[in-house]
Structures are given as C-alpha cells and as structure tokens.
Design a protein around this motif. Sequence first.
Motif, short mmCIF file in Angstrom:
data_model
loop_
_atom_site.label_atom_id
_atom_site.label_comp_id
_atom_site.label_asym_id
_atom_site.label_seq_id
_atom_site.Cartn_x
_atom_site.Cartn_y
_atom_site.Cartn_z
N HIS A 472 0.81 -1.23 0.00
CA HIS A 472 0.00 0.00 0.00
C HIS A 472 0.83 1.27 0.00
N GLY A 473 1.94 1.24 -0.70
CA GLY A 473 2.69 2.49 -0.81
C GLY A 473 4.15 2.26 -1.10
N THR A 474 4.73 3.22 -1.79
CA THR A 474 6.18 3.21 -1.99
C THR A 474 6.82 3.53 -0.65
N PRO A 568 -1.71 13.49 6.35
CA PRO A 568 -0.50 13.08 7.08
C PRO A 568 -0.55 11.59 7.44
N THR A 569 0.57 11.08 7.91
CA THR A 569 0.63 9.68 8.30
C THR A 569 0.46 9.54 9.82
N TRP A 570 0.70 8.37 10.34
CA TRP A 570 0.60 8.09 11.78
C TRP A 570 1.98 8.10 12.41
N THR A 606 -7.09 11.81 7.83
CA THR A 606 -6.12 11.13 8.70
C THR A 606 -5.88 9.72 8.16
N HIS A 607 -4.78 9.16 8.59
CA HIS A 607 -4.41 7.79 8.19
C HIS A 607 -5.41 6.80 8.80
N GLN A 608 -5.57 5.66 8.15
CA GLN A 608 -6.56 4.69 8.62
C GLN A 608 -6.29 4.13 10.01
N TYR A 646 5.19 12.37 6.14
CA TYR A 646 6.06 11.23 5.79
C TYR A 646 5.21 10.10 5.24
N SER A 647 4.03 10.45 4.76
CA SER A 647 3.16 9.43 4.22
C SER A 647 3.55 9.14 2.78
N SER A 648 3.30 7.91 2.37
CA SER A 648 3.64 7.55 0.99
C SER A 648 2.69 8.20 -0.01
N VAL A 649 1.71 8.97 0.45
CA VAL A 649 0.74 9.55 -0.49
C VAL A 649 1.42 10.39 -1.58
#
Length: 743
Positions: A472-474, A568-570, A606-608, A646-649
């Motif tokens: 689910h992401g690079t 953003p990420t967690w 927000t991140h899941q 820092y999320s892979s989004v």
Amino acid sequence: MLLSIVVPFYKYKNYLNECLDSLLNSSFHDFETILVLDHNEENIDDLLQTYSSLNIRVIHNEKHGVASSRNAGIKAAKGNYIYFLDSDDYVLKDTLYLLSTCITNQDIVYGQVNNTWNNMANYLEKQAKKLENLDDEEVEMKEMESQQKIQDFISQYNQPESTLLAYYHMFKKKRGSNNITVLSHAYSRTFLLENNIEFNESLTYYSDFPFIIECLSKAKTFNGCLDAIYVKRRHNDPINYPALRQEENEGRFYERMNSYELSYKKTNNEILTEMIDYKIINYYFRHFVKRLRRSEKPEWKNEYFNRFSEVMNLVSDKAISKYSKEKQKMIASLKNKDLNKTLKLVRTFLGKKKLKNMTHNKNTMFKLAYYHVYLKKPILKNVVLFETFNAKNYSDSPKYIYEYLASHYGDQYEFVWALNNGAKPKYGGKVVKRFSFEYAYYLARAQYLVFNVRPPLWYRKREGQTFLETWHGTPLKRLVFDQEEVTAASPKYKQQFYKQRKDWDYLISANDFSTETFARCFMYEGEILDIGYPRNDILYAPNKEELAVEIKKKLNIPLDKKVILYAPTWRDDEYYGKGQYKFELQLDCKMLKEKIGNEYVLLLRTHQYISDRLDTTGLEGFAINVSQYDDISELYLISDICITDYSSVFFDFANLKRPILFYTYDIEKYKNQLRGFYIDMTSEVPGPLLYTNEEVLYAIEHIDEVEQQYSERYQQFYDRFCHLDDGNASKRCVERVFLNKKD
Ligand code: C2G
C-alpha cells in the motif's frame, strides 16, 4: 572497588553500544567494566574508543560460549561484587546505585529484571501513569495483597527471613521458577571463589539455572532492592538477530535436561528442589506437550520422550501432588514411558485448552470453523477474495484490480469483498464482514486472495490458493527488517512477517526503487510485479476531468473553489492501544480559513490507523473531514495541492504533477527516533519541507513560485518513482496473475 561488571560479547555491536552507553550514564561510578570477547566478528575498536572513559578491561575468551565468558570474567574481576550484564541488555541510570546501597557484607544482593522491546523510559512512564490512576487506597490494597503473599510463602518454611525473601523475589511467586535468572543480582566475589561456584561450560543455553541454584543454596546472607532494574532486551528480529534463547539448535533439548539434572545435584534445599520440580513440570505442560503432539521430528516421540521421562522421575511427589488430577495422570504416564497413553492424554489436554481459548472469546468461534471445517473443504475455483486496510474501506489497488477484472472477465469469476464500513463494491460483488464465519469461509476456500496489507495471523495458505499482496505504498519510512526497533509492534512482528511473506505468490511494486527495497526489507523471494500501482490508474484515466467533477459534487465542494488535501501519516509512538493511534492536528485550519478560505477548500484526511476524530467546528464551508471517504485516489484527482508529511501519499500524488508541500513539524523525532527514511527528505522530495503554519500559508499563497522552484526536482522524482504508472497497471496485474500471461 565495589563492583565488577562482566559483559560477555559475541555479536550485535549496536546492542553493545547501548549497553556501554547505559554504564556511561550510570549515576554510580565505583565499578570496573570487564568486556569478555567471545570470538566476535564485528570490529569494536571504535566503540572502545568512544567509551574509553569507562576504562574497559578487555579479555578474550579462549573457549566459546557465554558460560566460559562469564567464568573468565569472574576470574579477572577485582571488585568486591560481580554483576553480570549481557551485551544486548542494559541498566538504568540508578540501577547500580540502588544496588550498591544494599551491599553490606551479603553474599548475594538481588535486583529485578524487566523485559522490554521498547525503550525503558516509556515503560517507566506507563508504570507511573498506572500508579497515578490508582487512588491511594487501591495502591495500599495492592501493597497489602503482595505482602500477604510473601508472608504466606515465608510461613511455609523454616529458614531465615532474608533468605526466604530472596527466594521469593527471585522466583517472584511460588511455582514461578520460570523467572529464574542470574541477571540483575550482585554476587560477592569471595563468596563465589570460596565456594568454587562457576558456570558449567558444557552448557551453552542453560548454564544460568544450575548456577543460580547453587548460589542460592550456598549463600548465607541476602539483601535486595527491587528497584535496581536490569533491562533485558526482547529481540524483535529473531530471524536475523536471535537472542541465545531464540536460537534453534539440535542439542538444545538434551542440554535442557542436563541442566535440570545438574541443578538437582547442586542443592539439598527443600525450596530450591521444589523450584526445580516446578520448572520441569512447567516445561512439560507449556512446551513439551506441544512438541510431542505437533512436531514432525520423530525424536520427540522417541529419544526425547524417553530422556524426559528419566528427568521427570527425579521430580518429587510433593510437587506433583499440587497439580490437577489430569496433569498428574499425564506426569505418571510420562514417568512410565507409556508413549501411547501420554499421547492420548496430551491430545485431550491440548484440545480442551484450545476449545477453552476459543469459547472464552465467542468472537473467535469462526476460527474453529476455519480450522476444523472450512480448511477441509475443497478450494472454490475462480472465487476471489479482496481486502483493503483490514476491510476498513473499498479502495487502494485491490479495488482497481477488482474493477478491471469484474468489468472485463466478470462472467468467469465470483467476487467477495471483506468490508466493514458498509461500502458497496461496483458490479455487485458479495460483501462479508471481516472476522465473521463467512469471512473465514472465503479465506479458507477462495482460489485467489488479493490483500493490500497482511492477512490475519491465523490464515493458513493452502495448496491451490494464489495470494496477491498489493502492499500500500512506496516505502519512505523504513520497513520491517530495515527497521532496528519496531517501536509500536509486538516483538514478534518481524518473526510473523517473515513467516507470512512466504505465503505471497506475487507482490506489486510501483517503481524500481520499491522492487529493490521490498525484496530486502521484507526478505521477500517470490515474484515481484513491477507494473506500477493499480490504485494510480485513475490518475491517468482519459475521463479524469469528468470524474473529478462528479467527486467534487459528491463532497459538496463548490466547483469554482480550488482544493487542498492534507493527508498526514501516523506516528509509531503516539497510540492508545493496539492499532489505535492518536493524532493531534497541528495545521492551523482557523488561520487558513481566514486567509485562503475564499479561494480554497481544505480536505482533512487522517491515516486509517488513527482513531482520533478531527473536530471541524468553526471550519464549516472551508474544511471537510474526509477521513472516512473510501478511496484517497479519488481525492487526489480533485486536489490542486497536496500537503503531507512522511506518508507515501506523495509518491502517488506526484503522478498528477501537481504541487506537493511537506508539513514536517516533527521531522527530527520521526527520522531519528521512530523510523528513519529511505530517501533524503531535504534533497529528494518534490516540494518544500515546512515547519510552521506561517510557512505553510506562505507556500500556498505563493504556490506558483514553489512549483517553479521545485520543477526540476519534481521531474527527477517523477522519473524515478512514477515511471511505471500509465493507467494500465490493473490490466498488467490481471494478465499476469489471473490470465497467467508472462511478458
Ligand atoms: N493513506 C490515506 N490517508 C492518509 C495517509 C495514508 O488514505 N492520511 C493511505 C494512502 O494510500 C497511503 C497508504 O495509506 O499510500 C499508506 O499510508 P502511509 O502514510 O504511507 O503509512 P503506512 O500505512 O505506514 O504505509 O510502503 C509503504 C508503507 O508501508 C507505509
């Protein structure tokens, strides 16, 4: 000199580093450090240099193993007391000081061991919080309870109280002899030498037990300080960095038996003998029975069974009599070397235990059906089970693979989606709730499984099943085996991952960088499909403009407004409980509303993993909480600017070549303490790193300039990470996995 700290070192220099660091930071200084090198292969000259102020005495163990290393340490020691500190463990700032305050001519001064895989500061903080939450009365009650237990223990035996207290604390409680350890205590050097006590060098894994039994048997005076904590590291990477006790070895079983036998020889003391009894009986019920029943190695039913029978015959009847009738029978049949009877009893014993575990929690009854019914039924041909983010939503690559497959080959397959949020898959796929009977049914029987995270731990891959892991992401943040400490996960995380990744037949990678990284960080040896991300196909859809309008309408976004997505990420260290992470919004939405509200709408996502709900009161007409919106790819499509951290989004969003801002207010902590990155955020990401709300606002207000400034870097980034995406990744995936086409 009061203490000699004996540190045997064999491998894992990074742990030794922390160990020596803890000595350097100790508030107590009257000690010498003896580092016993046991044929280590890593060069540690730089460490000796760094810690030169500890005046480390280095000696070489001519033999091999922790027992002989510690013996060499005892011989070399000059301090009045000896403290064994393993090179992968460490002490707290005041540990040695607290211990030293109890040293007044005793043979043994005991401390306490705490296991940890996390940092100890966290642990202590949690302990303190727990105490804070208990009111005084509760604390007092707890204290009284434990005092009562100690008194009960003491009243059973006729021995000096200090001795009994030492026994009690070292064994924690009756029958708790599994906690026994040589660590955390200081031993008088004269006491050890005068009594010729040393570690038995024929034992590699189990030399501790007979040693401590002998010490306890011969010591006449004890004192203790339970706050003198020794921190035992729980190795979180037993695959690459196993602790001694995690190493698999042929001779291990026999050694264990020899160690028990030897321990009996070291004492006549009634309590200690009983401790050994309990240790053997515990080993039987906790470990041996499982091996006996399940191991494929024939030794467990032959040589090992017979050898264990001999050892069980040494156990006193008094200890055995304290167990239930059922357990007594199992012990008796082992003692009589009656294999068939033992096997029968063990089967019932384990079966009952399993049933109890399962029925204890009614929510897991489906697992019973999974193991005992569904797994026994044949695989259902051409049935495909899809799951994204533990069934939280209908999104990510499984969605796009599904939609491609269903729209092109719908008549040939039957589709099932695990979905908990009420979403309805396009083309009418069947929906099941995660962790339900139906879910277990399809998990056991579907021919194809398409997941974007890992399946449940209890999943058993079957012959005839094809498992497609889309991920689910690079990776930007270091993953699994590239992570030193997995702060948030259980210490078993790496081990579980190692086992689970073997089940994957295919793993999707969005770019060459991911292909290389995944192979290493997952230790993955299966087929990698370097085909781009199916979830990014929509970003190249010929009708993406019309799709964007539809999505905007669905979200009630005025078509004349531009859109900013904040995703953003967690954070690994900010959580309430398992899988429930905290998130505090650091973006000043009120200020943004005031300044740019006329021109923009702000989507907050927000991140899941985040369980905190965002509060958008006062932000009406400007900010929309889209955290529950199924598919973030659709949100990319309508966004003019993406803000992330820092999320892979951003790897995905970059496919659109639209501006990206990085709001990295906690980058130092994130980078150094929590994860570490694969790429250099300061020089390689396709947009500016911003640290304050003012900087974010300024960047938005000058977005054209930002775009221009970063255009070259953006292009390089695009070429490196988006080079495979072209809108056809789902097609390529389906052709390889379902139609079995190779290029
Ligand atoms: N995501 C989202 N909303 C967010 C953050 C993430 O929908 N606010 C989705 C995106 O699809 C993203 C994916 O979740 O690509 C993974 O999120 P990350 O923030 O990158 O974090 P993580 O789940 O730890 O995965 O190899 C990638 C890593 O595994 C990271």
